[in-house]
Each structure stands twice: as structure tokens, then as C-alpha cells.
Design an enzyme around this catalytic site. Structure first.
Site, PDB file in Angstrom:
ATOM      1  N   ASP A 151       0.896  -1.177   0.073  1.00 20.31           N
ATOM      2  CA  ASP A 151      -0.122  -0.015  -0.020  1.00 20.31           C
ATOM      3  C   ASP A 151       0.961   1.244   0.095  1.00 20.31           C
ATOM      4  O   ASP A 151       0.466   2.231  -0.746  1.00 20.31           O
ATOM      5  CB  ASP A 151      -1.089  -0.121   1.286  1.00 20.31           C
ATOM      6  CG  ASP A 151      -1.779  -1.409   1.086  1.00 20.31           C
ATOM      7  OD1 ASP A 151      -2.274  -1.645  -0.022  1.00 20.31           O
ATOM      8  OD2 ASP A 151      -2.081  -1.854   2.312  1.00 20.31           O
ATOM      9  N   HIS A 179      -5.563  -3.455   5.127  1.00 17.61           N
ATOM     10  CA  HIS A 179      -5.166  -3.848   3.782  1.00 17.61           C
ATOM     11  C   HIS A 179      -6.268  -4.423   3.013  1.00 17.61           C
ATOM     12  O   HIS A 179      -6.549  -5.513   2.719  1.00 17.61           O
ATOM     13  CB  HIS A 179      -4.023  -4.923   3.713  1.00 17.61           C
ATOM     14  CG  HIS A 179      -3.960  -5.002   2.435  1.00 17.61           C
ATOM     15  ND1 HIS A 179      -2.993  -4.213   1.667  1.00 17.61           N
ATOM     16  CD2 HIS A 179      -3.839  -6.495   1.689  1.00 17.61           C
ATOM     17  CE1 HIS A 179      -2.694  -4.853   0.512  1.00 17.61           C
ATOM     18  NE2 HIS A 179      -3.399  -6.235   0.384  1.00 17.61           N
TER      19      HIS A 179
HETATM   20  P1  NAD Z   1      -0.967 -18.308  -5.934  1.00 11.39           P
HETATM   21  O1  NAD Z   1      -2.258 -18.990  -5.952  1.00 11.39           O
HETATM   22  O2  NAD Z   1      -0.473 -17.914  -7.055  1.00 11.39           O
HETATM   23  O3  NAD Z   1      -0.204 -18.778  -4.881  1.00 11.39           O
HETATM   24  C1  NAD Z   1      -0.569 -19.359  -3.621  1.00 11.39           C
HETATM   25  C2  NAD Z   1       0.272 -20.529  -3.173  1.00 11.39           C
HETATM   26  O4  NAD Z   1      -0.058 -21.283  -1.888  1.00 11.39           O
HETATM   27  C3  NAD Z   1       0.235 -21.810  -4.222  1.00 11.39           C
HETATM   28  O5  NAD Z   1       1.451 -22.152  -4.643  1.00 11.39           O
HETATM   29  C4  NAD Z   1      -0.566 -22.987  -3.319  1.00 11.39           C
HETATM   30  O6  NAD Z   1      -0.010 -24.186  -3.826  1.00 11.39           O
HETATM   31  C5  NAD Z   1      -0.004 -22.466  -2.057  1.00 11.39           C
HETATM   32  N1  NAD Z   1      -0.372 -23.057  -1.030  1.00 11.39           N
HETATM   33  C6  NAD Z   1      -1.896 -23.330  -0.903  1.00 11.39           C
HETATM   34  N2  NAD Z   1      -2.282 -23.975   0.218  1.00 11.39           N
HETATM   35  C7  NAD Z   1      -1.266 -24.210   1.085  1.00 11.39           C
HETATM   36  C8  NAD Z   1      -1.012 -24.862   2.290  1.00 11.39           C
HETATM   37  N3  NAD Z   1      -1.669 -25.218   3.103  1.00 11.39           N
HETATM   38  N4  NAD Z   1       0.506 -24.609   2.558  1.00 11.39           N
HETATM   39  C9  NAD Z   1       1.504 -24.047   1.912  1.00 11.39           C
HETATM   40  N5  NAD Z   1       1.207 -23.595   0.645  1.00 11.39           N
HETATM   41  C10 NAD Z   1      -0.294 -23.523   0.174  1.00 11.39           C
HETATM   42  O7  NAD Z   1      -1.420 -16.758  -5.076  1.00 11.39           O
HETATM   43  P2  NAD Z   1      -0.529 -15.581  -4.711  1.00 11.39           P
HETATM   44  O8  NAD Z   1      -0.833 -14.665  -6.179  1.00 11.39           O
HETATM   45  O9  NAD Z   1       0.827 -15.992  -4.621  1.00 11.39           O
HETATM   46  O10 NAD Z   1      -1.264 -14.852  -3.482  1.00 11.39           O
HETATM   47  C11 NAD Z   1      -1.100 -15.331  -2.463  1.00 11.39           C
HETATM   48  C12 NAD Z   1      -2.140 -14.684  -1.317  1.00 11.39           C
HETATM   49  O11 NAD Z   1      -1.170 -13.372  -0.968  1.00 11.39           O
HETATM   50  C13 NAD Z   1      -3.350 -14.340  -1.748  1.00 11.39           C
HETATM   51  O12 NAD Z   1      -4.006 -14.694  -0.492  1.00 11.39           O
HETATM   52  C14 NAD Z   1      -3.418 -12.989  -1.901  1.00 11.39           C
HETATM   53  O13 NAD Z   1      -4.869 -12.566  -1.764  1.00 11.39           O
HETATM   54  C15 NAD Z   1      -2.180 -12.532  -1.346  1.00 11.39           C
HETATM   55  N6  NAD Z   1      -1.780 -11.113  -1.421  1.00 11.39           N
HETATM   56  C16 NAD Z   1      -1.490 -10.241  -0.610  1.00 11.39           C
HETATM   57  C17 NAD Z   1      -0.813  -9.052  -0.878  1.00 11.39           C
HETATM   58  C18 NAD Z   1      -0.668  -8.083   0.466  1.00 11.39           C
HETATM   59  O14 NAD Z   1      -0.369  -6.902   0.085  1.00 11.39           O
HETATM   60  N7  NAD Z   1      -0.259  -8.392   1.662  1.00 11.39           N
HETATM   61  C19 NAD Z   1      -0.600  -8.822  -2.033  1.00 11.39           C
HETATM   62  C20 NAD Z   1      -1.026  -9.600  -3.274  1.00 11.39           C
HETATM   63  C21 NAD Z   1      -1.577 -10.846  -2.696  1.00 11.39           C
HETATM   64  C1  LMR Z   2      -3.119  -6.247  -3.510  1.00 12.82           C
HETATM   65  O1  LMR Z   2      -3.313  -5.511  -2.629  1.00 12.82           O
HETATM   66  O2  LMR Z   2      -2.807  -6.290  -4.658  1.00 12.82           O
HETATM   67  C2  LMR Z   2      -3.342  -7.590  -2.845  1.00 12.82           C
HETATM   68  O3  LMR Z   2      -4.065  -7.455  -1.291  1.00 12.82           O
HETATM   69  C3  LMR Z   2      -4.146  -8.443  -3.772  1.00 12.82           C
HETATM   70  C4  LMR Z   2      -5.373  -8.187  -4.132  1.00 12.82           C
HETATM   71  O4  LMR Z   2      -6.528  -9.127  -3.716  1.00 12.82           O
HETATM   72  O5  LMR Z   2      -5.654  -7.032  -4.425  1.00 12.82           O
END
Ligand code: NAD
Ligand code: LMR
Length: 330
Positions: A151, A179
Site C-alpha cells: 500500500d 489492507h
Molecule cells: P497463488 O495461488 O499464485 O499462490 C499461492 C500458493 O499457496 C500456491 O503455490 C499454493 O499451492 C500455496 N498453498 C495453498 N495452500 C497451502 C498450504 N496449506 N500450505 C502451503 N502452501 C499452500 O497466489 P498468490 O498470487 O501468490 O497470492 C497468495 C496470497 O497473497 C493471496 O491470498 C493473495 O490475496 C495475497 N496477497 C496479499 C498481498 C498483500 O499486500 N498482503 C498482495 C498480493 C497478494
Molecule cells: C493487493 O493489494 O494487490 C493484494 O491484496 C491482492 C488483492 O487481492 O488485491
């Protein structure tokens, strides 16, 4: 010696974040855990001629235990991402249980590790982690962080035309609250060095920071949400935690923490009425050393945004806590 573990290491965020950690000269050991594909990701990364010894783990053969044992820093990007039309809260059903179970592993195998939670909805997954660690008697609020760096990274980037900085990261812009959507509150009036945003651009800019995630979700057309910018942001935060743990002074980062457990946090909790909140935090050898109150002297517009934020945030936090205290039937 620093051992870092990434849980969810094979995913869209997990892979580039693991790459960045592999190239960090402060990391000696890198453990990659996921339910799929970690042997391949680890084999690939292990050819890079950097310090960290890299190993992949799957759930079989006590993989979580081996990944976590001895870990100093655990970063969690495990869980499903959004598709267009979804809110982050829509991810709760799946991701709440994933985070709960991974944090149970942390409580058992590396209870003193710094825990960095990326999995959404952060407003609820961090309270879930806190409750799990509390139940296990190992909760140290100074060591549990919701990663909200993206953010701030977005705020820095989207205001560049007004800050005039060639390197957008040279500006410090507090983004407080939570967030997701309206719980994300950019405090442009508190930017340093200070800059002016034209009044007719203010609302659109606030909206862009609050809903920047949706921009990426839409552009990716159903294939996921921000991964590369998140890996950048997650790495920036993880590196700061590691540097501070090694004794580097003066490191301040935004993060979502349990305020009553961090020095200086109680006052912010009183002012906002919420216990989990993202604010600038000074980091030290033991994690969050001080929560910095940036709320004094904010503008009327910012106060209005904050009031909306705390209303939404309260419900998100309660939902997370309740999930652990009263688990849904399986
Ligand atoms: P993705 O689906 O590409 O990857 C997620 C990974 O988690 C996969 O490889 C999957 O196999 C793994 N996984 C699922 N269950 C699991 C478990 N029990 N143990 C271990 N690994 C497991 O998703 P992504 O794009 O990498 O996003 C992941 C998360 O991060 C999402 O929840 C997304 O919303 C979040 N996110 C947060 C922010 C933030 O600012 N905090 C930003 C972007 C994304
Ligand atoms: C972001 O801010 O990009 C992440 O939290 C992923 C989302 O779901 O937007």
C-alpha cells in the site's frame, strides 16, 4: 546465521519472493514450503551463486516441520488470490484455515520466529495468527506482522508526479489502517518530504491507493492478483526485519500489528478503537520496538477516511479472532 522460510513458495508471489530472498546476502538458509512444486522451485533457485542454501519441502515426510525448524523469519504468501468481482474478504473461507494451520506449525517448530503474513484477507489473517500463537502460549506481538508494504509502495508510486522525486521510494508516505479497500488510509499530509496534491486530484488519488489491488486483478483477467509488486514489497519488508534483527538501527516500516503489544501502540489503539492496525513501526533486534503515532494533526479529510476505515476493520478483526475461538464445523 539467518534461516528464512517461505510458506506458499511455489505461488505467484512465493516464487519471485523466494528469488529475492535467495539473492539476499544476509540469508544463509532458505526453506521453501508449499503443497506442490517446491522441489522444482528449490532446484532451480539452488543453482544461483548466492549465499543461501536452498531446500524445498512438501507436506509429506514432515516437510512443514523441517522447513520451519530453526527458522528466524517465516513469510506466508500461501492461499488463494482474488478473481475479478471478489473482495479480499471472499478469500476468508479458504485462506483462514490455511493460515491457521501453518501458524500452528510455527507455534510448534519455531515459536520465536518473526512471522510475516501476506495471505489475504490480512485484516483477518493476522488476528487469526495472533490467536493461534496465544492459544499455544507463544504470542509475542513484536514478532507478528501483517505485510502492508504494498500500500505504501503504491502511494509512493502514484504520487510521483506531485512529489517530483525521481526515485518514488525516496518519499515517506504513511498509509495506515488495514489492507483492503476503505480500510486503507493514505495520509498524504504526513508525507516527508512534504508535497502538495491539487484539491481536484485528491479523491481520485486516495481511491487509487485504496483500490490499487483491484486494478491488477482486473488487468490479469481472472488469473490472479498482484504478485511481482507484492514480491518487491514483501522482500522490502522482510529485508528490513532481517537487517534490524542483526542490529541495524533506524529502520522504520509500515506494518499491521497488534497495537497493545507494541510499545507506543496502546495510545493508537485508544485513538482508533481497534487493536490491530497498520502504522509505521520502528524495527529492532526483537522486532517491532515502537509503534509510531502518525495520526496527530491529520486533516479533516483524512480523519473522515479513518472513521470509515476503523468501522470496517473492527468487523474484519473480530471475524478472524472468532474463527480461531469458535472454529466452524468441518
Ligand atoms: P497463488 O495461488 O499464485 O499462490 C499461492 C500458493 O499457496 C500456491 O503455490 C499454493 O499451492 C500455496 N498453498 C495453498 N495452500 C497451502 C498450504 N496449506 N500450505 C502451503 N502452501 C499452500 O497466489 P498468490 O498470487 O501468490 O497470492 C497468495 C496470497 O497473497 C493471496 O491470498 C493473495 O490475496 C495475497 N496477497 C496479499 C498481498 C498483500 O499486500 N498482503 C498482495 C498480493 C497478494
Ligand atoms: C493487493 O493489494 O494487490 C493484494 O491484496 C491482492 C488483492 O487481492 O488485491
Amino acid at each position: 546465521m539467518v534461516k528464512a522460510a517461505v510458506l506458499g513458495a511455489s505461488g505467484g508471489i512465493g516464487q519471485p519472493l523466494s528469488l529475492l530472498l535467495k539473492t539476499c546476502s544476509l540469508v544463509d538458509e532458505l526453506a521453501l514450503y508449499d503443497v506442490v512444486n517446491t522441489p522444482g522451485v528449490a532446484a532451480d533457485l539452488s543453482h544461483i551463486s548466492s549465499v543461501a542454501k536452498t531446500k524445498g519441502f512438501l507436506p509429506k515426510d514432515d516437510g512443514l516441520k523441517h522447513a520451519l525448524t530453526g527458522a528466524d523469519v517465516v513469510v506466508i504468501p500461501a492461499g488463494i488470490p482474488r478473481k475479478p468481482g471478489m473482495t479480499r474478504d471472499d478469500l476468508f473461507k479458504v485462506n483462514a484455515g490455511i493460515v491457521r494451520d501453518l501458524v500452528k506449525g510455527i507455534a510448534e517448530f519455531c515459536p520465536r520466529a518473526f512471522v510475516l503474513i501476506i495471505s489475504n484477507p490480512v485484516n483477518s489473517t493476522v488476528p487469526i495468527a495472533a490467536e493461534v500463537l496465544k492459544a499455544a502460549g507463544v504470542f509475542d506481538p513484536k514478532r507478528v506482522f501483517g505485510v502492508t508494504t504494498l500500500d505504501v509502495v503504491r502511494a509512493e508510486t502514484f504520487t510521483q508526479e506531485f512529489s517530483g522525486e525521481k526515485n518514488p521510494s525516496a518519499v515517506n508516505i504513511p498509509v495506515v489502517g488495514g489492507h483492503s479497500g476503505e480500510t486503507i488510509v493514505p495520509l498524504f499530509s504526513k508525507a516527508t518530504p512534504a508535497f502538495q496534491i491539487p484539491a481536484d486530484k485528491y479523491d481520485a488519488l486516495v481511491n487509487r491507493v485504496q483500490f490499487g489491488g483491484d486494478e491488477v486483478v482486473k488487468a490479469k483477467e481472472g488469473t490472479g492478483s498482484a504478485t511481482l509488486s507484492m514480491a518487491f514489497a514483501g522482500y522490502r519488508f522482510a529485508e528490513s526485519v532481517i537487517r534490524a534483527s542483526k542490529g541495524q538501527a533506524g529502520i522504520v516500516e509500515p506494518t499491521f500489528v497488534y497495537l497493545p503489544g507494541v510499545p507506543g501502540g496502546e495510545k493508537i489503539a485508544k485513538a482508533t478503537g481497534v487493536e490491530f492496525f497498520s502504522t509505521f513501526v520502528s524495527l529492532g533486534t526483537n522486532g517491532a520496538e515502537k509503534a509510531i503515532n502518525v495520526l496527530e494533526g491529520i486533516t479533516e479529510q483524512e480523519q473522515k477516511l479513518l472513521d470509515v476505515c476503523t468501522k470496517g476493520l473492527k468487523g474484519n478483526i473480530e471475524k478472524g479472532i472468532d474463527f480461531v475461538k469458535n472454529p466452524p464445523p468441518k
